[in-house]
Every structure is written in structure tokens, then in C-alpha cells.
Design a protein around this motif. Structure first.
Motif, PDB file in Angstrom:
ATOM      1  N   UNK A 132       0.827  -1.214   0.000  1.00 18.42           N
ATOM      2  CA  UNK A 132       0.000   0.000   0.000  1.00 18.42           C
ATOM      3  C   UNK A 132       0.862   1.266   0.000  1.00 18.42           C
ATOM      4  N   UNK A 133       2.079   1.162   0.480  1.00 16.72           N
ATOM      5  CA  UNK A 133       2.969   2.336   0.506  1.00 16.72           C
ATOM      6  C   UNK A 133       3.768   2.492  -0.786  1.00 16.72           C
ATOM      7  N   UNK A 134       3.593   1.559  -1.714  1.00 20.40           N
ATOM      8  CA  UNK A 134       4.379   1.625  -2.953  1.00 20.40           C
ATOM      9  C   UNK A 134       3.755   2.602  -3.943  1.00 20.40           C
ATOM     10  N   UNK A 135       4.607   3.360  -4.586  1.00 22.74           N
ATOM     11  CA  UNK A 135       4.160   4.326  -5.579  1.00 22.74           C
ATOM     12  C   UNK A 135       4.942   4.057  -6.868  1.00 22.74           C
ATOM     13  N   UNK A 136       4.203   3.903  -7.963  1.00 24.38           N
ATOM     14  CA  UNK A 136       4.866   3.509  -9.207  1.00 24.38           C
ATOM     15  C   UNK A 136       5.299   4.709 -10.029  1.00 24.38           C
ATOM     16  N   UNK A 137       6.496   4.626 -10.595  1.00 20.66           N
ATOM     17  CA  UNK A 137       6.983   5.630 -11.556  1.00 20.66           C
ATOM     18  C   UNK A 137       7.515   4.877 -12.772  1.00 20.66           C
ATOM     19  N   UNK A 138       7.090   5.289 -13.968  1.00 24.18           N
ATOM     20  CA  UNK A 138       7.578   4.583 -15.151  1.00 24.18           C
ATOM     21  C   UNK A 138       9.062   4.849 -15.408  1.00 24.18           C
ATOM     22  N   UNK A 139       9.648   4.017 -16.265  1.00 21.56           N
ATOM     23  CA  UNK A 139      11.052   4.200 -16.639  1.00 21.56           C
ATOM     24  C   UNK A 139      11.267   5.611 -17.178  1.00 21.56           C
TER      25      UNK A 139
END
Ligand code: ZN
Length: 466
Positions: free
Chosen positions: A137-144
Motif C-alpha cells: 500500500x505504501x508503494x508508488x509507481x513511476x515509469x522508466x
């Protein structure tokens, strides 16, 4: 002044964790689990580099448990910040950390049974499923390639590492109060050039400091190009004698590579289609996540997918879910291929497939991954005359084939080529994620290529980035 301290994967290959102090904030790069001897790893895994409440953010390179497996512990013990990852890494972590938590709970249950018997105090699992959910739940995605803010004056972006779905190297740019900029690059695990499905590793960005993995710093592995024809040959030979091919494989990565190769061989007609059973619930879920992330595919996989509709499945492939289905596979008489976990044959459904296969000469056990000492997989590789499965002795008569080229770590030649461009330009190199002989070999190679300062940090060793 920034500082870097190594809290894992220091002169060893597990427990990846490096602590960066920049502009007064604590930033953790990778948060991996120590794997190996149980008691020793337990001790190491429970120790945090600092109070988790004081950590500002975490950035993870890829979803392998030796790079992410301590995230649930960090979350449970008070870390409330953001965990940055690529989108595919975030999704893979959702299933892999849940699986890891399940193993921890089972492990504690097993040990406690014995401890109760001996009147010893029971132990708590390292972490639970709820802790894993909290971490995800604490993970935040950023693309390459897209910069994201980590802290005041600290920005980062991911670049392709070519090691597993979603794997990335991390480029961190630190702007200090006086306006001076420093760039730190962490390779994560470096993949190989030509791995099916995945793109090749991107060139390393220019940097002042480099943290580089060194798993195979002094060793070369088999060429990837030979794997598909070799696999076809093994299948052909076994089908000709009406046998089955049993492949112990790690559920995430190796299994999808095998499925992709087989799908290509069936589609091109190089092999007649035969039933393939993928018998691992984790592999089934991981394959779904591969399907969700075509943005990570290389050109060939995209092309193949657009022609065939699916790169990881098709009419001959059956993803087995229930234990009942799994058992019914062992009763089939016709030739087939079974891919099941665990990769080293220590647990999981692979055991009952082996139990029904090893004693017949017509069958083949195909080994595609590293087999650690004292595992059943290793005894099969060594072709012991008898092997024990579920406490029963079986004569090993099946053919045993070992294919070493499936590794997803760059070998010595590839690591040299990858890092050569930074020789003489980067101030300090830190070699991590390698046994000391492998790291030392790479250090020698890099010095010979013109890298000025190459360190092999010890556990808890810190360096200022001046
Ligand atoms: Zn890895």
C-alpha cells in the motif's frame, strides 16, 4: 554532505540494502531479505539499519525477494514513507511479498510445533500477510525514465536493467544547499543482453558514484542464443521415447521464459505441440502480471504477441491451480512437459511430479537454474544413484539434463562492457551483491579498464560522497 552505508548484499548476494543520507534525509535503496542459513538470516533480517520511523523514503530496483523481502518488516516497525518502484515491480511485489509472508508464517508454524513439544517459547513469524499488504500500500509507481521527487533536493528515475519484468537501475540526483549536484547510480541486478521477452539493459547514466552488482564478476555463462534449440532437442528426444519432461523452475521469470520459448517452438512447427502444465499458483499469478505489462517487452515479444495474440499461453498450455488438478497430471500417460516450483526441488508441487518420474528411463529431468548445496536439485544434478523424496528412496533412472544459460545476471564479459563507458569518469565505484571472489575479479577488471577507485564495502561500512 551525502553519505552512503551498506547494510546488505555486502560481500554476499542476498539482503540488498544501501542507506543514502542526503540533505538531512534517510533514503533506503532496496530492502532485501537475507537468505541462507536459517538462524543467521533470521537474526540479520530482524535488524534495521536505523529506526524505520526516521527513514524518509525507499526506492527498490526490482521485485526479487533478496531486494524487497524486508519491506513488510520496515512497514510493520514504523516506516510510513513512500516506496518507489516501477509499475511492474509494484504489481509483482503484491504477489511475491504475499507469498514470502505465507512462507514466513508456515515456517514459524512448523518450528513452533517442535518448540511446543520441547517446552520452548514459541516464535513469531518474521512478518505476516497483513504486513505485506501494508508495504504494498505504501508503494508508488513511476515509469522508466521519468524523474520523480524523493526528498527536498533529491530526485530519481528508473532505467531498464533487463534482469526481470520491471527491473530497473536507479539514477539519483542530489542537489545540495549550495547548489552543487551529485549523481549516484545503483545498477540493481544487471540482466543479460538477449534475454527473451525483456529489453536489453540500458546504458549506465553518467554519474559521480556507482553502486554495481557483481554476482558473476569473474565468471562467464552459456550463450542465450543456444538455449531454444537445446530445449527443442531435449523435448524431441524425450517425446520419441514417450516420456515426460519435468522442469523445476522458479515461478517468476524462469517459468515465463520457458513458456515463451515453447510457445515459439510450437508456433513455428519446430516442435509438435504437446501439453505443457504450469503447476505453481505463484507462477500462474506472475504470468498474469507479465500479461499486464507489455510496456516492458522487447521488440520480438511485441511482434510475436501481435501475431499470436498471446506470448505466454495458448491451446497447449494449462495453468494448474488446485492440488487435485496437480495430482491428476501425474496420472497422465502421454508425453507432456511439467514446469513446477520450487526451483531447487526443496518444496512445492515439483516434489510429487519428481516422485512419479525419476524412476523411469523414458523421462527427463531438465535443470534450468542454480542448485545450492544440500538440496534435492543438487543431488539430481550430481546424478546420485538414489534420491529421497517425501522420505522414500527412489532410484534415479530418468535422463538428467542441465542447461546453465538461463541465468538472468550479466556475466563477467557483460559487466565489463556495461561499466567500461564510465571508466575514468566516475569518482568511486562500490561493488555489491557478490561473493568476495566474484567482486574481487570484477574490481581487478574495472581497475584495468581505468576506473580509479573501486571499493568492495563490508557490511555496515560507510562512505562520504564528497
Ligand atoms: Zn534479482
Amino acid at each position: 554532505m551525502a553519505k552512503l552505508t551498506f547494510y546488505g548484499a555486502a560481500r554476499q548476494v542476498t539482503g540488498s540494502m544501501h542507506l543514502l543520507e542526503a540533505n538531512g534525509k534517510l533514503i533506503v535503496l532496496d530492502c532485501g531479505m537475507f537468505q541462507g542459513r536459517r538462524a543467521e538470516s533470521r537474526e540479520l533480517n530482524r535488524r534495521h539499519p536505523c529506526d524505520p520511523k526516521t527513514i524518509h523514503a525507499v526506492i527498490v530496483s526490482h521485485a526479487h525477494i533478496d531486494h524487497t523481502g524486508r519491506l513488510p518488516l520496515l512497514a510493520r516497525d514504523g516506516f510510513t514513507g513512500v516506496i518507489h518502484a516501477t509499475p511492474a515491480t509494484r504489481d509483482l511485489c503484491a504477489i511475491m511479498l504475499a507469498d514470502s509472508a505465507h512462507i514466513q508464517e508456515e515456517d514459524a508454524r512448523f518450528l513452533n510445533k517442535r518448540r511446543r513439544h520441547q517446552d520452548e517459547p514459541v516464535i513469531e513469524p518474521l512478518y505476516t500477510a497483513a504486513d505485506a499488504v501494508q508495504a504494498v500500500a505504501q508503494m508508488q509507481a513511476s515509469p522508466y525514465q521519468r524523474w520523480f521527487k524523493v526528498a527536498s533536493g533529491v530526485h530519481a528515475r528508473f532505467f531498464e536493467a533487463g534482469h526481470m519484468l520491471g527491473s530497473a537501475g536507479i539514477e539519483v540526483e542530489i542537489t545540495e544547499a549550495n547548489g552543487r549536484k551529485k549523481v549516484l547510480v545503483f545498477t540493481g541486478d544487471v540482466g543479460r543482453w538477449g534475454i527473451p521477452i525483456l529489453r536489453d539493459p540500458a546504458p549506465l547514466p553518467e554519474c559521480d558514484y556507482l553502486i554495481c552488482e557483481s554476482t558473476y564478476g569473474g565468471r562467464n555463462t552459456d550463450a542465450i542464443a543456444d538455449l531454444k534449440p537445446k530445449l527443442a532437442e531435449v523435448v524431441r528426444r524425450t517425446v520419441a521415447r514417450r516420456g515426460r519432461i519435468i522442469i523445476p523452475a522458479f515461478s517468476v521469470g524462469r517459468t515465463q521464459t520457458l513458456v515463451y520459448y515453447l510457445r515459439q517452438l510450437f508456433t513455428s512447427g519446430e516442435l509438435p505441440a504437446l501439453p505443457v502444465y504450469i503447476d505453481s499458483p505463484l507462477a500462474v499469478n506472475a504470468t498474469e502480471i507479465f500479461r499486464l505489462h507489455p510496456e516492458c517487452y522487447d521488440h520480438d515479444a511485441r511482434e510475436f504477441g501481435s501475431h499470436t495474440g498471446s506470448i505466454l499461453g495458448g491451446p497447449s498450455f494449462e495453468f494448474v491451480q488446485s492440488v487435485e488438478e496437480s495430482k491428476s497430471v501425474t496420472r497422465r500417460r502421454a508425453p507432456c512437459i511439467v514446469i513446477a516450483a520450487s526451483g531447487m526441488c526443496e518444496a512445492g508441487r515439483i516434489l510429487h511430479h519428481l516422485r512419479h518420474a525419476v524412476q523411469y528411463e523414458r523421462n527427463t529431468i531438465l535443470i534450468v537454474g542454480f542448485q545450492a548445496a544440500h538440496t534435492l536439485g543438487r543431488r539430481i544434478v550430481e546424478r546420485n544413484e538414489y534420491i529421497n523424496i517425501y522420505g522414500e528412496r527412489h532410484k534415479l533412472k530418468a535422463e538428467v539434463v542441465v542447461m546453465n544459460g538461463f541465468s538472468s545476471h550479466a556475466d563477467a564479459r557483460e559487466l565489463k562492457a556495461h561499466t567500461d563507458s564510465l571508466a575514468g569518469r566516475c569518482k568511486k565505484v562500490f561493488l555489491v551483491h557478490g561473493e568476495i571472489d566474484q567482486s574481487s575479479a570484477l574490481a581487478d577488471t574495472m581497475r584495468a579498464s581505468g576506473h580509479r577507485e573501486v571499493h568492495i564495502p563490508a557490511m555496515n561500512e560507510g562512505f562520504t560522497l564528497d
